[in-house]
Design a protein around this motif. Sequence first.
Motif, PDB file in Angstrom:
ATOM      1  N   HIS A   4      36.577  -3.068 -63.144  1.00  0.00           N
ATOM      2  CA  HIS A   4      36.685  -3.356 -61.880  1.00  0.00           C
ATOM      3  C   HIS A   4      35.598  -2.574 -61.036  1.00  0.00           C
ATOM      4  N   GLN A   5      35.486  -1.305 -61.325  1.00  0.00           N
ATOM      5  CA  GLN A   5      34.548  -0.645 -60.568  1.00  0.00           C
ATOM      6  C   GLN A   5      33.007  -0.994 -60.978  1.00  0.00           C
ATOM      7  N   LEU A   6      32.822  -1.616 -62.226  1.00  0.00           N
ATOM      8  CA  LEU A   6      31.527  -1.813 -62.798  1.00  0.00           C
ATOM      9  C   LEU A   6      31.102  -3.262 -62.066  1.00  0.00           C
ATOM     10  N   ARG A   7      32.120  -3.936 -61.823  1.00  0.00           N
ATOM     11  CA  ARG A   7      31.868  -5.349 -61.199  1.00  0.00           C
ATOM     12  C   ARG A   7      31.526  -4.960 -59.911  1.00  0.00           C
ATOM     13  N   PHE A   8      32.109  -4.217 -59.059  1.00  0.00           N
ATOM     14  CA  PHE A   8      31.990  -4.003 -57.777  1.00  0.00           C
ATOM     15  C   PHE A   8      30.441  -3.465 -57.528  1.00  0.00           C
ATOM     16  N   VAL A   9      30.231  -2.493 -58.508  1.00  0.00           N
ATOM     17  CA  VAL A   9      28.604  -2.011 -58.262  1.00  0.00           C
ATOM     18  C   VAL A   9      27.652  -3.239 -58.645  1.00  0.00           C
ATOM     19  N   ARG A  10      27.827  -3.880 -59.401  1.00  0.00           N
ATOM     20  CA  ARG A  10      26.938  -5.032 -59.753  1.00  0.00           C
ATOM     21  C   ARG A  10      27.014  -5.974 -58.375  1.00  0.00           C
ATOM     22  N   GLU A  11      28.098  -6.373 -57.984  1.00  0.00           N
ATOM     23  CA  GLU A  11      28.217  -7.308 -56.889  1.00  0.00           C
ATOM     24  C   GLU A  11      27.545  -6.858 -55.624  1.00  0.00           C
ATOM     25  N   ALA A  12      27.738  -5.556 -55.508  1.00  0.00           N
ATOM     26  CA  ALA A  12      27.289  -4.908 -54.255  1.00  0.00           C
ATOM     27  C   ALA A  12      25.924  -5.115 -54.109  1.00  0.00           C
ATOM     28  N   VAL A  13      25.097  -4.709 -55.337  1.00  0.00           N
ATOM     29  CA  VAL A  13      23.693  -4.899 -55.363  1.00  0.00           C
ATOM     30  C   VAL A  13      23.346  -6.464 -55.293  1.00  0.00           C
ATOM     31  N   ARG A  14      24.173  -7.405 -55.988  1.00  0.00           N
ATOM     32  CA  ARG A  14      23.655  -8.671 -55.870  1.00  0.00           C
ATOM     33  C   ARG A  14      23.845  -9.205 -54.413  1.00  0.00           C
ATOM     34  N   GLN A  15      24.762  -8.668 -53.659  1.00  0.00           N
ATOM     35  CA  GLN A  15      24.927  -9.105 -52.148  1.00  0.00           C
ATOM     36  C   GLN A  15      24.068  -8.165 -51.240  1.00  0.00           C
ATOM     37  N   ASN A  16      23.181  -7.796 -51.796  1.00  0.00           N
ATOM     38  CA  ASN A  16      22.188  -7.044 -50.921  1.00  0.00           C
ATOM     39  C   ASN A  16      22.760  -6.000 -50.241  1.00  0.00           C
ATOM     40  N   PHE A  17      23.891  -5.167 -50.887  1.00  0.00           N
ATOM     41  CA  PHE A  17      24.139  -4.144 -50.475  1.00  0.00           C
ATOM     42  C   PHE A  17      25.459  -4.355 -49.224  1.00  0.00           C
ATOM     43  N   ASN A  18      25.661  -5.544 -49.161  1.00  0.00           N
ATOM     44  CA  ASN A  18      26.765  -5.874 -48.124  1.00  0.00           C
ATOM     45  C   ASN A  18      28.261  -5.903 -48.854  1.00  0.00           C
ATOM     46  N   LEU A  19      29.033  -5.000 -48.414  1.00  0.00           N
ATOM     47  CA  LEU A  19      30.322  -4.641 -49.432  1.00  0.00           C
ATOM     48  C   LEU A  19      31.381  -5.739 -49.016  1.00  0.00           C
ATOM     49  N   THR A  20      31.109  -6.292 -47.669  1.00  0.00           N
ATOM     50  CA  THR A  20      31.950  -7.380 -47.270  1.00  0.00           C
ATOM     51  C   THR A  20      31.955  -8.595 -48.123  1.00  0.00           C
ATOM     52  N   GLU A  21      30.360  -8.889 -48.413  1.00  0.00           N
ATOM     53  CA  GLU A  21      30.246 -10.275 -48.972  1.00  0.00           C
ATOM     54  C   GLU A  21      30.484 -10.100 -50.479  1.00  0.00           C
ATOM     55  N   ALA A  22      30.440  -8.790 -51.028  1.00  0.00           N
ATOM     56  CA  ALA A  22      30.640  -8.470 -52.398  1.00  0.00           C
ATOM     57  C   ALA A  22      32.161  -8.597 -52.678  1.00  0.00           C
ATOM     58  N   ALA A  23      32.950  -8.064 -51.653  1.00  0.00           N
ATOM     59  CA  ALA A  23      34.433  -8.414 -51.723  1.00  0.00           C
ATOM     60  C   ALA A  23      34.806  -9.706 -51.690  1.00  0.00           C
ATOM     61  N   MET A 137      17.246 -17.678 -61.730  1.00  0.00           N
ATOM     62  CA  MET A 137      18.431 -18.212 -61.764  1.00  0.00           C
ATOM     63  C   MET A 137      19.021 -17.766 -63.146  1.00  0.00           C
ATOM     64  N   VAL A 138      18.192 -17.648 -64.287  1.00  0.00           N
ATOM     65  CA  VAL A 138      18.835 -17.109 -65.471  1.00  0.00           C
ATOM     66  C   VAL A 138      19.156 -15.737 -65.490  1.00  0.00           C
ATOM     67  N   LEU A 139      18.225 -14.950 -65.097  1.00  0.00           N
ATOM     68  CA  LEU A 139      18.472 -13.449 -64.942  1.00  0.00           C
ATOM     69  C   LEU A 139      19.639 -13.227 -64.004  1.00  0.00           C
ATOM     70  N   ARG A 140      19.998 -13.851 -63.048  1.00  0.00           N
ATOM     71  CA  ARG A 140      21.295 -13.993 -62.280  1.00  0.00           C
ATOM     72  C   ARG A 140      22.448 -14.449 -62.572  1.00  0.00           C
ATOM     73  N   ASP A 141      22.403 -15.074 -64.027  1.00  0.00           N
ATOM     74  CA  ASP A 141      23.529 -15.909 -64.583  1.00  0.00           C
ATOM     75  C   ASP A 141      23.968 -17.130 -63.888  1.00  0.00           C
ATOM     76  N   GLN A 142      23.292 -17.661 -62.889  1.00  0.00           N
ATOM     77  CA  GLN A 142      23.383 -18.953 -62.553  1.00  0.00           C
ATOM     78  C   GLN A 142      22.980 -19.930 -63.226  1.00  0.00           C
ATOM     79  N   ALA A 143      22.286 -19.645 -64.403  1.00  0.00           N
ATOM     80  CA  ALA A 143      21.689 -20.828 -65.170  1.00  0.00           C
ATOM     81  C   ALA A 143      21.873 -20.297 -66.601  1.00  0.00           C
ATOM     82  N   ASP A 144      22.110 -21.083 -67.548  1.00  0.00           N
ATOM     83  CA  ASP A 144      21.932 -20.726 -69.138  1.00  0.00           C
ATOM     84  C   ASP A 144      20.467 -20.550 -69.683  1.00  0.00           C
ATOM     85  N   LEU A 145      19.686 -21.427 -69.114  1.00  0.00           N
ATOM     86  CA  LEU A 145      18.389 -21.800 -69.568  1.00  0.00           C
ATOM     87  C   LEU A 145      17.356 -22.146 -68.564  1.00  0.00           C
TER      88      LEU A 145
END
Length: 313
Positions: A4-23, A137-145
């Motif tokens: 859970h902690q690792l997911r939270f760190v990754r998502e915080a970065v993906r959401q441009n450091f917005n913890l509300t959006e990450a949550a 999109m591939v790097l962010r896991d939004q697409a497979d290929l």
Amino acid sequence: MNLHQLRFVREAVRQNFNLTEAAKALYTSQPGVSKAIIELEEELGVDIFTRHGKRIRGLTEPGRAVLKSVELIMQEIDGLKRIGKEFAAQDTGSFTIATTHTQARYTLPKVVQAFTQKYPKVRLSLLQGNPRQVADMVLRDQADLALATEAIADMDGLISIPCYQWEHVLVVPPEHALLRSQTITLEEIAAYPLITYDAAFAGRARIDHAFSLRGLSPDVLLEAIDADVIKTYVELGLGVGLIAGMAFDAERDRNLRAIEVGHLFGTNVSRVALKQGAYLRSYVYTFIELLAPTLNRKLIERLMSGEKDVYEL
């Protein structure tokens, strides 16, 4: 330390450091995310994020190293989940392809048709964008290929596999003066208003480079991401068009004529890009084989493992 902690760190970065959006993205509470990140920092003995008051603003230097490890760990976890799903169901699931308009419009229809006949239970999705966007999109896991010509050959985090080659053609109205040229030159093309691709698409960089080497500055009347748009304006007599050869069909484009210009602009290579270290379900291998019959699963697996010199077009 927990996942859970690792997911939270990754998502915080993906959401441009917005913890509300990450949550929100992780269906949990903002205080819970914040607390879990602080606990992870305390356990590691370093600050992962820089802060202004209670808000996180960016990654610290050790935070960047932590994020790299988090991404690898989460990728392995995702791979384990996909392995389980694949062994449970070999012919069902979802498959997302990110590609440019030209590939989606002219290259993929027959491949997609053959794929859906072979895997009718797989949900296939197409996402469109410019080459940089589809790679992301591939790097962010939004697409497979991803499938594109530019920008995906040497991107960090991606394995890029050459699939097929193509050349540009010049399209002109019937009876155009250039049709009487035995060997067309860049100077002849530059004498007319030019209608071609936007700078990010379909080998446009090669076109610009060829003219530049000859000291020519063609009058680019119109730029588009869509070959059909280019052909429409050529039909109206507004200029000559440069498009991917795959986008011209003599039967369909009866009001135009095509002139081969590969000798002027060179050969382009369309590539498939996959996330480095990704676990591929069996039908992804099949899709790539349908797209590029010279490839097979064994060869793709070798390329995915980092053996770059085992395959060339």
